[in-house]
Design a protein around this motif. Structure first.
Motif, PDB file in Angstrom:
ATOM      1  N   GLU A  24      45.044  64.693  29.011  1.00 28.78           N
ATOM      2  CA  GLU A  24      45.695  63.396  28.835  1.00 28.78           C
ATOM      3  C   GLU A  24      45.923  63.137  27.354  1.00 28.78           C
ATOM      4  O   GLU A  24      45.103  63.485  26.520  1.00 28.78           O
ATOM      5  CB  GLU A  24      44.819  62.276  29.408  1.00 28.78           C
ATOM      6  N   ASP A  25      47.031  62.533  27.031  1.00 26.77           N
ATOM      7  CA  ASP A  25      47.330  62.187  25.647  1.00 26.77           C
ATOM      8  C   ASP A  25      46.407  61.044  25.241  1.00 26.77           C
ATOM      9  O   ASP A  25      46.338  60.027  25.919  1.00 26.77           O
ATOM     10  CB  ASP A  25      48.790  61.757  25.533  1.00 26.77           C
ATOM     11  N   ILE A  26      45.677  61.224  24.143  1.00 27.30           N
ATOM     12  CA  ILE A  26      44.777  60.158  23.716  1.00 27.30           C
ATOM     13  C   ILE A  26      45.391  59.309  22.618  1.00 27.30           C
ATOM     14  O   ILE A  26      44.762  58.401  22.114  1.00 27.30           O
ATOM     15  CB  ILE A  26      43.401  60.699  23.280  1.00 27.30           C
ATOM     16  N   GLY A  27      46.626  59.592  22.253  1.00 29.09           N
ATOM     17  CA  GLY A  27      47.379  58.711  21.369  1.00 29.09           C
ATOM     18  C   GLY A  27      46.824  58.558  19.979  1.00 29.09           C
ATOM     19  O   GLY A  27      46.763  57.457  19.462  1.00 29.09           O
ATOM     20  N   VAL A  28      46.419  59.632  19.334  1.00 31.10           N
ATOM     21  CA  VAL A  28      45.850  59.540  17.997  1.00 31.10           C
ATOM     22  C   VAL A  28      46.869  58.977  17.018  1.00 31.10           C
ATOM     23  O   VAL A  28      46.559  58.112  16.224  1.00 31.10           O
ATOM     24  CB  VAL A  28      45.350  60.927  17.529  1.00 31.10           C
ATOM     25  N   LYS A  36      44.354  52.435  29.824  1.00 34.44           N
ATOM     26  CA  LYS A  36      42.933  52.140  29.693  1.00 34.44           C
ATOM     27  C   LYS A  36      42.259  52.337  31.042  1.00 34.44           C
ATOM     28  O   LYS A  36      42.826  52.026  32.080  1.00 34.44           O
ATOM     29  CB  LYS A  36      42.737  50.711  29.200  1.00 34.44           C
ATOM     30  N   ARG A  37      41.053  52.829  30.997  1.00 33.97           N
ATOM     31  CA  ARG A  37      40.280  53.047  32.222  1.00 33.97           C
ATOM     32  C   ARG A  37      39.107  52.078  32.237  1.00 33.97           C
ATOM     33  O   ARG A  37      38.546  51.753  31.206  1.00 33.97           O
ATOM     34  CB  ARG A  37      39.752  54.472  32.260  1.00 33.97           C
ATOM     35  N   SER A  38      38.738  51.702  33.433  1.00 30.15           N
ATOM     36  CA  SER A  38      37.588  50.807  33.559  1.00 30.15           C
ATOM     37  C   SER A  38      36.313  51.617  33.332  1.00 30.15           C
ATOM     38  O   SER A  38      36.300  52.844  33.428  1.00 30.15           O
ATOM     39  CB  SER A  38      37.561  50.181  34.954  1.00 30.15           C
ATOM     40  N   ALA A  39      35.240  50.910  33.048  1.00 28.55           N
ATOM     41  CA  ALA A  39      33.948  51.569  32.834  1.00 28.55           C
ATOM     42  C   ALA A  39      33.536  52.335  34.086  1.00 28.55           C
ATOM     43  O   ALA A  39      32.989  53.439  34.009  1.00 28.55           O
ATOM     44  CB  ALA A  39      32.888  50.544  32.452  1.00 28.55           C
TER      45      ALA A  39
END
Length: 93
Positions: A24-28, A36-39
């Motif tokens: 997945e692209d983490i967008g640095v 965004k992912r939930s906890a």
């Protein structure tokens, strides 16, 4: 000092995009992550990845053990021992 043709300098690294081990692209470069992912999602993902790692590690360890046995025992002895171990495991259920 002149760098040879095709040599990299630090300015070349500014365009490198980072990605997570899951692809997945983490967008640095682009700021925050796109999604965004939930906890809870992160915990579930961590549990799945941990279980997968432990499974791979266990299989690798077992393969090493069998290989070691085969260097010190006859093939038939190894097969007999492993068959007994498999029967014992089936009875645990």
């Amino acid at each position: 000092m002149t760098l040879p043709t095709g040599a990299f300098t630090f300015s070349h690294y500014g365009n490198i995009r980072s990605s997570s081990p899951l692809g997945e692209d983490i967008g640095v470069e682009d700021g925050p992550m796109h999604r965004k992912r939930s906890a809870k999602d992160i915990e579930q993902m961590a549990e799945r990845e941990t279980a997968a790692f432990l499974k791979r590690a266990s299989i690798t360890y077992l393969e090493c053990c069998v290989s070691l046995m085969m260097t010190h025992l006859e093939l038939e002895e190894v097969a007999t021992i492993l068959e007994k171990e498999a029967d014992m495991l089936r009875r645990l259920d």
